[in-house]
Design an enzyme around this catalytic site. Structure first.
Site, PDB file in Angstrom:
ATOM      1  N   GLU A 200      11.376 -29.386  15.060  1.00 15.63           N
ATOM      2  CA  GLU A 200      10.020 -30.019  14.460  1.00 15.63           C
ATOM      3  C   GLU A 200       9.938 -29.662  12.214  1.00 15.63           C
ATOM      4  OE1 GLU A 200       6.285 -27.500  15.226  1.00 15.63           O
ATOM      5  OE2 GLU A 200       5.857 -29.131  16.077  1.00 15.63           O
TER       6      GLU A 200
ATOM      7  N   ASN B 247       3.055 -25.467  18.657  1.00 19.23           N
ATOM      8  CA  ASN B 247       2.124 -23.862  18.706  1.00 19.23           C
ATOM      9  C   ASN B 247       0.502 -24.654  18.846  1.00 19.23           C
ATOM     10  OD1 ASN B 247       3.768 -22.540  18.854  1.00 19.23           O
ATOM     11  ND2 ASN B 247       4.119 -22.218  16.588  1.00 19.23           N
TER      12      ASN B 247
HETATM   13  N1  CAA Z   1      23.240 -17.258  21.609  1.00 21.69           N
HETATM   14  C1  CAA Z   1      23.599 -17.822  21.807  1.00 21.69           C
HETATM   15  N2  CAA Z   1      23.440 -18.816  23.128  1.00 21.69           N
HETATM   16  C2  CAA Z   1      22.990 -18.100  23.878  1.00 21.69           C
HETATM   17  C3  CAA Z   1      21.732 -17.698  23.435  1.00 21.69           C
HETATM   18  C4  CAA Z   1      21.797 -16.950  21.930  1.00 21.69           C
HETATM   19  N3  CAA Z   1      21.488 -16.048  21.101  1.00 21.69           N
HETATM   20  N4  CAA Z   1      20.927 -17.081  24.732  1.00 21.69           N
HETATM   21  C5  CAA Z   1      21.261 -17.565  25.339  1.00 21.69           C
HETATM   22  N5  CAA Z   1      22.227 -18.419  25.311  1.00 21.69           N
HETATM   23  C6  CAA Z   1      22.985 -18.976  26.429  1.00 21.69           C
HETATM   24  C7  CAA Z   1      23.419 -18.681  27.126  1.00 21.69           C
HETATM   25  O1  CAA Z   1      25.019 -18.251  27.393  1.00 21.69           O
HETATM   26  C8  CAA Z   1      23.426 -19.142  28.203  1.00 21.69           C
HETATM   27  O2  CAA Z   1      24.674 -20.044  29.025  1.00 21.69           O
HETATM   28  P1  CAA Z   1      25.008 -21.161  29.565  1.00 21.69           P
HETATM   29  O3  CAA Z   1      23.722 -22.255  29.688  1.00 21.69           O
HETATM   30  O4  CAA Z   1      26.240 -21.831  29.094  1.00 21.69           O
HETATM   31  O5  CAA Z   1      25.279 -20.218  30.466  1.00 21.69           O
HETATM   32  C9  CAA Z   1      22.338 -20.191  27.852  1.00 21.69           C
HETATM   33  O6  CAA Z   1      21.651 -19.930  26.395  1.00 21.69           O
HETATM   34  C10 CAA Z   1      21.059 -19.532  29.315  1.00 21.69           C
HETATM   35  O7  CAA Z   1      20.825 -18.288  28.635  1.00 21.69           O
HETATM   36  P2  CAA Z   1      20.665 -16.825  29.639  1.00 21.69           P
HETATM   37  O8  CAA Z   1      22.139 -17.377  31.012  1.00 21.69           O
HETATM   38  O9  CAA Z   1      21.619 -15.424  28.907  1.00 21.69           O
HETATM   39  O10 CAA Z   1      19.289 -16.597  30.779  1.00 21.69           O
HETATM   40  P3  CAA Z   1      18.475 -17.796  30.796  1.00 21.69           P
HETATM   41  O11 CAA Z   1      19.114 -18.796  31.565  1.00 21.69           O
HETATM   42  O12 CAA Z   1      17.358 -17.060  31.926  1.00 21.69           O
HETATM   43  O13 CAA Z   1      18.358 -18.727  29.795  1.00 21.69           O
HETATM   44  C11 CAA Z   1      16.627 -18.854  27.600  1.00 21.69           C
HETATM   45  C12 CAA Z   1      16.964 -17.987  29.243  1.00 21.69           C
HETATM   46  C13 CAA Z   1      17.295 -20.005  27.375  1.00 21.69           C
HETATM   47  C14 CAA Z   1      15.928 -18.294  26.578  1.00 21.69           C
HETATM   48  C15 CAA Z   1      15.266 -19.456  28.933  1.00 21.69           C
HETATM   49  O14 CAA Z   1      14.430 -18.606  29.761  1.00 21.69           O
HETATM   50  C16 CAA Z   1      14.495 -20.433  28.226  1.00 21.69           C
HETATM   51  O15 CAA Z   1      14.691 -21.949  27.224  1.00 21.69           O
HETATM   52  N6  CAA Z   1      13.097 -19.354  27.423  1.00 21.69           N
HETATM   53  C17 CAA Z   1      12.639 -20.840  26.891  1.00 21.69           C
HETATM   54  C18 CAA Z   1      12.212 -20.381  25.414  1.00 21.69           C
HETATM   55  C19 CAA Z   1      11.569 -21.144  24.933  1.00 21.69           C
HETATM   56  O16 CAA Z   1      10.465 -21.626  24.923  1.00 21.69           O
HETATM   57  N7  CAA Z   1      12.140 -20.793  23.041  1.00 21.69           N
HETATM   58  C20 CAA Z   1      10.923 -21.481  22.505  1.00 21.69           C
HETATM   59  C21 CAA Z   1       9.497 -20.062  21.933  1.00 21.69           C
HETATM   60  S1  CAA Z   1       8.752 -20.687  20.873  1.00 21.69           S
HETATM   61  C22 CAA Z   1       9.521 -20.803  19.314  1.00 21.69           C
HETATM   62  O17 CAA Z   1      10.611 -20.327  19.195  1.00 21.69           O
HETATM   63  C23 CAA Z   1       8.677 -21.208  18.046  1.00 21.69           C
HETATM   64  C24 CAA Z   1       7.684 -20.497  17.885  1.00 21.69           C
HETATM   65  O18 CAA Z   1       7.232 -21.836  16.463  1.00 21.69           O
HETATM   66  C25 CAA Z   1       6.987 -19.499  18.508  1.00 21.69           C
END
Ligand code: CAA
Length: 286
Positions: free
Chosen positions: A154, A192
């Site tokens: 963003e 947010n």
């Molecule tokens: N670094 C590199 N790769 C990562 C990683 C990291 N830190 N964390 C996860 N991954 C990768 C995994 O290797 C996996 O890769 P593949 O697709 O190739 O298998 C993929 O991401 C998915 O991870 P997982 O299989 O471990 O777990 P998951 O399928 O449950 O996904 C998640 C985890 C990506 C966190 C998913 O649950 C998700 O998208 N959640 C929502 C996250 C979200 O909304 N974030 C925004 C929060 S708000 C914010 O940040 C800002 C604010 O201002 C508050």
């Protein structure tokens, strides 16, 4: 196209190490600034672990991992770290006084034409810009957790941000493999302002006995295809951070629709902050 090649990332926490990771992976030389050696080492370890995960998933090669790590240099001295960079991205805790102190120092030592960006999720870009002598070269560059995975940046323009600076940060975000979305500087920006009322309403559902946390999350995961339910996401973001952002929305708009749920306040008072403390709406292994 911008010719920026050197970047300083201030803060090696969850967001800072993720930001350093994606810049280095895209060929930028990164100075990662922390206050203590053990914190810098922890940040580098996390980056290395996340790169290894990408190697295992065959997204990058072992060689790319090694090259990425070589482009990141940990620094304990802020003035030294920023003295020859084209861009500074600040990712320190969400506290105006801390950011003010850091930006005052960055402004003193960074080259005159360097762009100063903040990863703040809620503090006014315009107000932070005003503590520097270069509000025209100050901008919001808001990443999402986990940074190596989430596609969005963003890009938030303060009142005085120069259009050329917005364009440069938009271009750099694309170079990082991200999708930049521009927004103007109002409380909560877009992300947010939309996300936190949803999380707050999910907490009200628990507070008013509409449903248990797991049920609330299942509704949003199974009915709306959210990857995480709002309460799991609140724990992931940090309940203290959610409360801070809701307070920014509430104070900024003076509109009761943003009032933080009393249950959220109580959980923060109890120190149940989510993943980072091992307990929030759910329990975690720390
Ligand atoms: N670094 C590199 N790769 C990562 C990683 C990291 N830190 N964390 C996860 N991954 C990768 C995994 O290797 C996996 O890769 P593949 O697709 O190739 O298998 C993929 O991401 C998915 O991870 P997982 O299989 O471990 O777990 P998951 O399928 O449950 O996904 C998640 C985890 C990506 C966190 C998913 O649950 C998700 O998208 N959640 C929502 C996250 C979200 O909304 N974030 C925004 C929060 S708000 C914010 O940040 C800002 C604010 O201002 C508050």
């Amino acid at each position: 196209m911008s010719d920026i090649k050197k970047v300083a990332v201030i803060g090696g926490g969850t967001m800072g190490n993720g930001i350093a990771h994606v810049f280095a992976m895209s060929g930028f030389n990164v100075k990662l600034v922390e206050t203590r050696r053990e914190l810098a080492d922890k940040a580098l370890n996390t980056i290395s672990k996340n790169l290894t995960r990408m190697v295992t998933k065959e997204k990058i090669t072992e060689k790319q991992k090694e090259e990425t790590l070589l482009r990141i240099q940990a620094e304990l001295n802020l003035a030294d770290a920023v003295k020859d960079v084209g861009l500074v991205v600040e990712a320190v805790p969400e506290n105006f006084e801390i950011k003010k102190r850091i930006f005052t120092e960055i402004d003193r030592h960074a080259p005159e034409n360097a762009i100063l960006a903040t990863n703040t999720s809620s503090i006014s870009i315009t107000k932070l810009a005003a503590v520097t002598g270069r509000p025209d070269r100050f901008i919001g560059m808001h990443f999402f957790n986990p940074v190596p995975v989430m596609k969005l940046v963003e890009v938030i323009q303060g009142l005085d941000t120069d259009a050329e600076v917005t364009q440069t940060i938009t271009d750099i975000s694309e170079k990082l493999g991200k999708i930049p979305v521009q927004a103007n500087d109002f409380p909560g920006f877009v992300s947010n302002r939309v996300l936190m009322p949803m999380i707050n309403e999910a907490i009200y559902c628990v507070y008013e006995g509409v449903a248990e946390p797991k049920a609330v999350d299942n509704v949003m995961k199974l009915g709306m295809a959210h990857p995480m339910g709002p309460l799991r996401l609140a724990d992931f973001v940090g309940l203290d951070v959610c409360l801070d952002i809701l307070n920014v929305l509430y104070d900024g708009f003076k509109d009761p629709k943003y009032r933080p749920c009393p249950l959220l306040v109580k959980m923060v008072d109890a120190g149940k902050l989510g993943d980072k403390t091992g307990e929030g709406f759910f329990k975690y292994d720390t």
